[in-house]
Design a protein around this motif. Structure first.
Motif, PDB file in Angstrom:
ATOM      1  N   UNK A   1      13.107  -3.070  -9.182  1.00 39.69           N
ATOM      2  CA  UNK A   1      14.446  -3.221  -8.425  1.00 39.69           C
ATOM      3  C   UNK A   1      14.161  -2.677  -6.969  1.00 39.69           C
ATOM      4  N   UNK A   2      13.594  -1.596  -6.930  1.00 42.64           N
ATOM      5  CA  UNK A   2      13.196  -0.864  -5.715  1.00 42.64           C
ATOM      6  C   UNK A   2      12.291  -1.586  -4.798  1.00 42.64           C
TER       7      UNK A   2
ATOM      8  N   UNK B   1       1.316  -3.453  -9.975  1.00 39.64           N
ATOM      9  CA  UNK B   1       0.485  -2.234  -9.785  1.00 39.64           C
ATOM     10  C   UNK B   1       1.521  -1.147  -9.908  1.00 39.64           C
ATOM     11  N   UNK B   2       2.300  -1.102  -8.935  1.00 37.91           N
ATOM     12  CA  UNK B   2       3.347   0.017  -8.895  1.00 37.91           C
ATOM     13  C   UNK B   2       4.098   0.310 -10.408  1.00 37.91           C
ATOM     14  N   UNK B   3       4.536  -0.739 -11.096  1.00 38.66           N
ATOM     15  CA  UNK B   3       5.035  -0.643 -12.153  1.00 38.66           C
ATOM     16  C   UNK B   3       4.088  -0.011 -13.397  1.00 38.66           C
ATOM     17  N   UNK B   4       2.920  -0.320 -13.269  1.00 48.13           N
ATOM     18  CA  UNK B   4       1.715   0.215 -14.196  1.00 48.13           C
ATOM     19  C   UNK B   4       1.701   1.668 -13.729  1.00 48.13           C
TER      20      UNK B   4
ATOM     21  N   UNK C   1       0.905  -1.168  -0.189  1.00 42.91           N
ATOM     22  CA  UNK C   1       0.076   0.094  -0.034  1.00 42.91           C
ATOM     23  C   UNK C   1       0.891   1.436   0.092  1.00 42.91           C
ATOM     24  N   UNK C   2       1.993   1.121   0.770  1.00 43.05           N
ATOM     25  CA  UNK C   2       2.946   2.294   0.892  1.00 43.05           C
ATOM     26  C   UNK C   2       3.751   2.647  -0.432  1.00 43.05           C
ATOM     27  N   UNK C   3       3.959   1.432  -1.295  1.00 39.15           N
ATOM     28  CA  UNK C   3       4.747   1.279  -2.318  1.00 39.15           C
ATOM     29  C   UNK C   3       4.123   2.067  -3.465  1.00 39.15           C
TER      30      UNK C   3
END
Length: 138
Positions: A43-44, A80-83, A16-18
């Motif tokens: 990577x992160x 989701x983060x990459x998107x 959620x924080x990512x």
């Protein structure tokens, strides 16, 4: 973070924080490095999930097994983060390209005779100059 949340909730809280961090990555990346924004995000995530990785045992192999397991079970957050970062970067790139196109259209045009004239003297660019000879003895 282990003392703050139960085991299953740690990875959810991290995910959620990512997502906001991915959005900030897409916004803060330099215009010259826009293609790197979506590349850095996985990577992160892999580095950041190390402290909350589930499973595994003691030692290096246990840590690696826990990391791989956590990455496999929480791939939705990673995708989701990459998107999110990818969409923001694409929108920024399209806006930069359209702004460059507008500037090119509004720039004053030079006459055709001036464009075709060869450059000489101090106006010569790097392509018009000869490379200096090497002073190293053969």
């Amino acid at each position: 973070m282990a003392w703050l949340l139960p085991t299953g909730a740690q990875t959810v809280a991290f995910g959620v924080l990512f997502l906001p961090v991915c959005a900030l990555t897409g916004l803060w990346v330099r215009p010259a490095d826009l293609a790197m924004g979506p590349v850095v995000v996985p990577l992160a995530y892999a580095i950041g999930v190390l402290p909350v990785a589930e499973g595994g045992g003691a030692g290096f192999t246990g840590q690696v097994m826990g990391l791989v397991t956590t990455l496999a079970l929480n791939a939705g957050w990673l995708y989701g983060g990459t998107l999110v970062a990818g969409v923001i970067v694409i929108v920024r790139k399209v806006r930069l390209m359209s702004a460059a196109r507008r500037r090119a259209r509004s720039a004053p045009r030079r006459p055709a005779a001036e464009q075709a004239a060869p450059r000489t003297g101090h106006e010569a660019g790097p392509a018009d100059r000869r490379a200096p000879r090497s002073r190293v003895a053969p």
